[in-house]
Design a protein around this motif. Structure first.
Motif, PDB file in Angstrom:
ATOM      1  N   SER A 194     -10.260   1.361  -3.430  1.00  0.00           N
ATOM      2  CA  SER A 194      -9.872   0.569  -4.602  1.00  0.00           C
ATOM      3  C   SER A 194      -8.606  -0.234  -4.326  1.00  0.00           C
ATOM      4  CB  SER A 194      -9.661   1.479  -5.814  1.00  0.00           C
ATOM      5  OG  SER A 194      -8.640   2.439  -5.559  1.00  0.00           O
ATOM      6  N   THR A 195      -7.722   0.283  -3.471  1.00  0.00           N
ATOM      7  CA  THR A 195      -6.499  -0.455  -3.137  1.00  0.00           C
ATOM      8  C   THR A 195      -6.805  -1.699  -2.311  1.00  0.00           C
ATOM      9  OG1 THR A 195      -6.227   1.104  -1.292  1.00  0.00           O
ATOM     10  CG2 THR A 195      -4.927   1.504  -3.283  1.00  0.00           C
ATOM     11  N   THR A 196      -7.843  -1.632  -1.469  1.00  0.00           N
ATOM     12  CA  THR A 196      -8.252  -2.815  -0.710  1.00  0.00           C
ATOM     13  C   THR A 196      -8.831  -3.867  -1.643  1.00  0.00           C
ATOM     14  OG1 THR A 196      -8.642  -1.590   1.339  1.00  0.00           O
ATOM     15  CG2 THR A 196      -9.856  -3.646   1.060  1.00  0.00           C
ATOM     16  N   VAL A 197      -9.684  -3.432  -2.581  1.00  0.00           N
ATOM     17  CA  VAL A 197     -10.259  -4.369  -3.557  1.00  0.00           C
ATOM     18  C   VAL A 197      -9.146  -5.016  -4.368  1.00  0.00           C
ATOM     19  CG1 VAL A 197     -11.803  -4.580  -5.542  1.00  0.00           C
ATOM     20  CG2 VAL A 197     -12.402  -3.057  -3.654  1.00  0.00           C
ATOM     21  N   ARG A 198      -8.162  -4.222  -4.741  1.00  0.00           N
ATOM     22  CA  ARG A 198      -7.043  -4.752  -5.541  1.00  0.00           C
ATOM     23  C   ARG A 198      -6.242  -5.768  -4.743  1.00  0.00           C
ATOM     24  NH1 ARG A 198      -2.127  -1.100  -8.226  1.00  0.00           N
ATOM     25  NH2 ARG A 198      -1.452  -2.691  -9.740  1.00  0.00           N
ATOM     26  N   ALA A 199      -5.971  -5.484  -3.473  1.00  0.00           N
ATOM     27  CA  ALA A 199      -5.198  -6.410  -2.638  1.00  0.00           C
ATOM     28  C   ALA A 199      -5.939  -7.718  -2.435  1.00  0.00           C
ATOM     29  CB  ALA A 199      -4.884  -5.766  -1.297  1.00  0.00           C
ATOM     30  N   VAL A 200      -7.256  -7.643  -2.212  1.00  0.00           N
ATOM     31  CA  VAL A 200      -8.048  -8.859  -2.036  1.00  0.00           C
ATOM     32  C   VAL A 200      -8.063  -9.680  -3.320  1.00  0.00           C
ATOM     33  CG1 VAL A 200     -10.399  -9.731  -1.684  1.00  0.00           C
ATOM     34  CG2 VAL A 200      -9.474  -7.968  -0.168  1.00  0.00           C
ATOM     35  N   PHE A 256       0.844  -1.196   0.000  1.00  0.00           N
ATOM     36  CA  PHE A 256       0.000   0.000   0.000  1.00  0.00           C
ATOM     37  C   PHE A 256       0.880   1.246   0.000  1.00  0.00           C
ATOM     38  CE2 PHE A 256      -2.703  -3.214   2.105  1.00  0.00           C
ATOM     39  CZ  PHE A 256      -3.797  -3.177   1.245  1.00  0.00           C
ATOM     40  N   ALA A 257       0.398   2.298  -0.661  1.00  0.00           N
ATOM     41  CA  ALA A 257       1.193   3.522  -0.784  1.00  0.00           C
ATOM     42  C   ALA A 257       1.138   4.377   0.470  1.00  0.00           C
ATOM     43  CB  ALA A 257       0.721   4.324  -1.997  1.00  0.00           C
ATOM     44  N   THR A 258       0.058   4.273   1.238  1.00  0.00           N
ATOM     45  CA  THR A 258      -0.101   5.125   2.413  1.00  0.00           C
ATOM     46  C   THR A 258      -0.596   4.320   3.604  1.00  0.00           C
ATOM     47  OG1 THR A 258      -2.424   5.679   1.977  1.00  0.00           O
ATOM     48  CG2 THR A 258      -0.745   7.055   0.891  1.00  0.00           C
ATOM     49  N   LEU A 259      -0.417   4.869   4.779  1.00  0.00           N
ATOM     50  CA  LEU A 259      -0.929   4.238   5.995  1.00  0.00           C
ATOM     51  C   LEU A 259      -2.454   4.182   5.971  1.00  0.00           C
ATOM     52  CD1 LEU A 259       1.405   5.839   8.697  1.00  0.00           C
ATOM     53  CD2 LEU A 259       1.484   3.501   7.793  1.00  0.00           C
ATOM     54  N   GLU A 260      -3.076   5.176   5.349  1.00  0.00           N
ATOM     55  CA  GLU A 260      -4.543   5.198   5.269  1.00  0.00           C
ATOM     56  C   GLU A 260      -5.061   4.028   4.435  1.00  0.00           C
ATOM     57  OE1 GLU A 260      -3.072   9.032   6.542  1.00  0.00           O
ATOM     58  OE2 GLU A 260      -2.571   7.810   4.765  1.00  0.00           O
ATOM     59  N   GLU A 261      -4.350   3.695   3.361  1.00  0.00           N
ATOM     60  CA  GLU A 261      -4.756   2.546   2.541  1.00  0.00           C
ATOM     61  C   GLU A 261      -4.638   1.252   3.336  1.00  0.00           C
ATOM     62  OE1 GLU A 261      -3.555   4.282  -1.897  1.00  0.00           O
ATOM     63  OE2 GLU A 261      -2.323   2.720  -0.952  1.00  0.00           O
ATOM     64  N   ARG A 262      -3.563   1.104   4.076  1.00  0.00           N
ATOM     65  CA  ARG A 262      -3.387  -0.101   4.885  1.00  0.00           C
ATOM     66  C   ARG A 262      -4.455  -0.185   5.971  1.00  0.00           C
ATOM     67  NH1 ARG A 262       0.363  -3.652   4.968  1.00  0.00           N
ATOM     68  NH2 ARG A 262       1.760  -2.345   3.721  1.00  0.00           N
ATOM     69  N   ALA A 263      -4.772   0.947   6.591  1.00  0.00           N
ATOM     70  CA  ALA A 263      -5.795   0.965   7.638  1.00  0.00           C
ATOM     71  C   ALA A 263      -7.157   0.570   7.074  1.00  0.00           C
ATOM     72  CB  ALA A 263      -5.862   2.351   8.281  1.00  0.00           C
ATOM     73  N   ASP A 264      -7.438   0.985   5.848  1.00  0.00           N
ATOM     74  CA  ASP A 264      -8.715   0.615   5.226  1.00  0.00           C
ATOM     75  C   ASP A 264      -8.786  -0.888   5.013  1.00  0.00           C
ATOM     76  OD1 ASP A 264     -11.262   1.521   3.813  1.00  0.00           O
ATOM     77  OD2 ASP A 264     -10.276   0.316   2.254  1.00  0.00           O
ATOM     78  N   TYR A 265      -7.700  -1.486   4.535  1.00  0.00           N
ATOM     79  CA  TYR A 265      -7.659  -2.943   4.351  1.00  0.00           C
ATOM     80  C   TYR A 265      -7.933  -3.644   5.672  1.00  0.00           C
ATOM     81  CZ  TYR A 265      -5.829  -7.575   3.147  1.00  0.00           C
ATOM     82  OH  TYR A 265      -5.686  -8.922   2.940  1.00  0.00           O
ATOM     83  N   GLU A 266      -7.283  -3.203   6.732  1.00  0.00           N
ATOM     84  CA  GLU A 266      -7.466  -3.827   8.042  1.00  0.00           C
ATOM     85  C   GLU A 266      -8.887  -3.637   8.551  1.00  0.00           C
ATOM     86  OE1 GLU A 266      -4.360  -1.946  10.232  1.00  0.00           O
ATOM     87  OE2 GLU A 266      -2.774  -3.231   9.388  1.00  0.00           O
ATOM     88  N   ARG A 267      -9.482  -2.476   8.282  1.00  0.00           N
ATOM     89  CA  ARG A 267     -10.874  -2.230   8.686  1.00  0.00           C
ATOM     90  C   ARG A 267     -11.816  -3.217   7.991  1.00  0.00           C
ATOM     91  NH1 ARG A 267     -15.220   0.126   6.240  1.00  0.00           N
ATOM     92  NH2 ARG A 267     -13.978   0.717   4.414  1.00  0.00           N
ATOM     93  N   VAL A 268     -11.643  -3.371   6.696  1.00  0.00           N
ATOM     94  CA  VAL A 268     -12.536  -4.232   5.923  1.00  0.00           C
ATOM     95  C   VAL A 268     -12.311  -5.705   6.282  1.00  0.00           C
ATOM     96  CG1 VAL A 268     -13.180  -4.947   3.592  1.00  0.00           C
ATOM     97  CG2 VAL A 268     -12.703  -2.536   4.074  1.00  0.00           C
ATOM     98  N   GLU A 269     -11.067  -6.069   6.525  1.00  0.00           N
ATOM     99  CA  GLU A 269     -10.790  -7.452   6.939  1.00  0.00           C
ATOM    100  C   GLU A 269     -11.472  -7.765   8.271  1.00  0.00           C
ATOM    101  OE1 GLU A 269      -7.059 -10.533   6.961  1.00  0.00           O
ATOM    102  OE2 GLU A 269      -6.680  -8.503   7.694  1.00  0.00           O
ATOM    103  N   GLN A 270     -11.485  -6.818   9.176  1.00  0.00           N
ATOM    104  CA  GLN A 270     -12.170  -7.030  10.451  1.00  0.00           C
ATOM    105  C   GLN A 270     -13.668  -7.207  10.245  1.00  0.00           C
ATOM    106  OE1 GLN A 270     -11.304  -4.142  13.518  1.00  0.00           O
ATOM    107  NE2 GLN A 270     -12.982  -4.838  14.825  1.00  0.00           N
ATOM    108  N   LEU A 271     -14.257  -6.402   9.355  1.00  0.00           N
ATOM    109  CA  LEU A 271     -15.681  -6.551   9.043  1.00  0.00           C
ATOM    110  C   LEU A 271     -15.960  -7.939   8.470  1.00  0.00           C
ATOM    111  CD1 LEU A 271     -16.521  -3.089   7.403  1.00  0.00           C
ATOM    112  CD2 LEU A 271     -17.184  -3.882   9.689  1.00  0.00           C
ATOM    113  N   PHE A 272     -15.069  -8.402   7.585  1.00  0.00           N
ATOM    114  CA  PHE A 272     -15.228  -9.728   6.994  1.00  0.00           C
ATOM    115  C   PHE A 272     -15.192 -10.798   8.080  1.00  0.00           C
ATOM    116  CE2 PHE A 272     -13.417 -13.631   5.298  1.00  0.00           C
ATOM    117  CZ  PHE A 272     -14.172 -13.860   4.167  1.00  0.00           C
TER     118      PHE A 272
END
Length: 442
Positions: free
Chosen positions: A157-163, A104-120
């Motif tokens: 979009s970066t979270t969708v791409r990583a998944v 991820f390019a930014t800490l905010e992008e990484r935090a979003d991934y972690e947020r969505v993973e927790q929801l999952f």
């Protein structure tokens, strides 16, 4: 007339046949190939290093498989999860190496991934892996693709791409074409609270080689296994079953266990089974894929500080080190036909170019190479279990169940697939037959 005919000598069929034989049943296993093992296969190179051309790894959650390994006197070793170095991300916008997951390019992008993973993970905890149909929102969850759900919770979009990169790395099919409910069910089956916890799924391998599990069961069964027997028709009746081969030969038994991949079973005529059960079986599918294995004198990727693990948006969706100097790679469903459209003599060269881009010139000059086009193998026609949006409801609660004297098993018949699914359902089918059939020893 034999007691049970088992169709297919992969891990599921062998597990079922072994337990049936140990339970006192007269069993015959029919295998189309000239070897046992199905989607597990190995060769030995150099000093006897076992090289896996199919299924390889298991995790701490794979209790049925681990139990069988112990029974067979085999041992475990660690996998790539214990190898130091950076993971390579071969993305369309460039090559990245990271020791901290997706780049991820930014800490905010990484935090979003972690947020969505927790929801999952929270949503997965509401699903009963054995009965996902009982979930109050089952139809809606199944109708969503995994990717559409990501967007519904405002994933970046970066979270969708990583998944998506992670999904294709497993050769399991695109997140755009995977049922959300199926993915939640898979996580629930092993108690995973995230997208994919590697220790649960892939932290162990059989030191002697995963195919040794099948080979030892095959040796135990001996002449109960008949190779080169291609089944074309299965007929089921309470007073006896029959199986017809492509040669026209007909074999009779009191019961039949189908251990074929569902994509192969689609081409077998099944008579005497209730229409709703047949419809359920026909609704199942697999994700087609291919696997490449390259063998070197040493782990050349380590020269670049890489651990050999990769996720990619090019032809190869993933690589990982099997053992020192042995690299596995997968070509996922969305890309395997690119390779199939390439002249057979040119396929390895296309893959070498990918390896060179990721790991340097030496990676394009392996001492040995093996390519298994599992998607095109007539006795596999796929590789991993795949559930499209709507498939969980289409297949329904008959999934993985039996209708004596007809039994089913295979990785497709468990919530999460994998070698664990093959062993787990194979042993369960044998136990069900030994409980249900009149011939079963007391």
């Amino acid at each position: 007339m034999t007691d049970v005919i088992v169709v297919g000598a992969g891990l599921a069929g062998l597990s079922a046949a072994r337990d049936l034989a140990l339970g006192g049943a007269d069993v015959l296993v029919l295998e189309a190939r000239e070897r046992v093992g199905g989607r597990v296969e190995q060769v030995s190179v150099d000093d006897g290093r076992p090289v896996q051309l199919g299924g390889e790894m298991i995790g701490t959650a794979h209790r049925a498989y681990l139990g069988l390994v112990e029974e067979l006197g085999l041992t475990l070793d660690s996998t790539y999860t214990s190898v130091a170095g950076a993971t390579t991300y071969d993305l369309t916008d460039g090559l990245h190496r990271s020791e901290d997951g997706f780049p991820f390019a930014t800490l905010e992008e990484r935090a979003d991934y972690e947020r969505v993973e927790q929801l999952f993970g929270e949503l997965a905890s509401t699903v009963d892996a054995d009965d996902p149909w009982s979930h109050p929102d089952a139809t809606r969850l199944d109708g969503h693709s995994w990717a559409s759900w990501l967007r519904s919770v405002d994933a970046r979009s970066t979270t969708v791409r990583a998944v998506e990169a992670g999904a294709l790395a497993l050769a399991a099919g695109s997140s755009e074409r995977t049922s959300l409910l199926a993915e939640l069910r898979k996580a629930a089956a092993v108690g995973d609270d995230g997208f994919y916890s590697y220790d649960l799924w892939e932290c162990f391998q059989v030191a002697e080689g995963s195919a040794e599990v099948a080979l030892r069961m095959g040796a135990e069964l001996g002449d109960r296994v008949r190779l080169g027997a291609v089944v074309t028709v299965i007929s089921v009746a309470a007073n006896g079953c029959s199986v017809r081969l492509d040669s026209g030969e007909e074999l009779r038994a009191q019961a039949v266990v189908s251990a074929l991949p569902v994509t192969v079973l689609h081409g077998v005529a099944i008579e005497g089974v209730a229409p709703e059960r047949l419809a359920s079986l026909r609704a199942q599918r697999q994700a087609p894929a291919a696997k490449v294995v390259t063998v070197y004198e040493r782990s050349v990727w380590a020269d670049l500080g890489a651990n050999g693990l990769s996720e990619g948006e090019q032809l190869l969706s993933s690589t990982w080190p099997q053992r020192d100097g042995v690299l596995s790679g997968l070509i996922p469903p969305e890309r395997v036909m690119w390779l199939a459209a390439t002249a057979e003599d040119n396929r390895l060269a296309a893959l070498y170019a990918e390896l060179e881009r990721m790991y340097g010139a030496e990676a394009a000059r392996p001492a040995r190479s093996f390519l298994r086009m599992w998607a095109l193998d007539p006795f596999t026609l796929g590789y991993t279990t795949h559930w499209w949006p709507g498939d969980v409801m289409r297949v329904g609660p008959l999934h993985g169940t039996h209708d004596p004297p007809f039994y089913v098993c295979g990785s497709d018949q468990w919530a999460a697939g994998y070698m664990e699914g093959a062993v787990r359902t194979g042993r369960a089918a044998a136990a069900a037959a030994l409980r249900s059939e009149a011939w079963a020893p007391a």
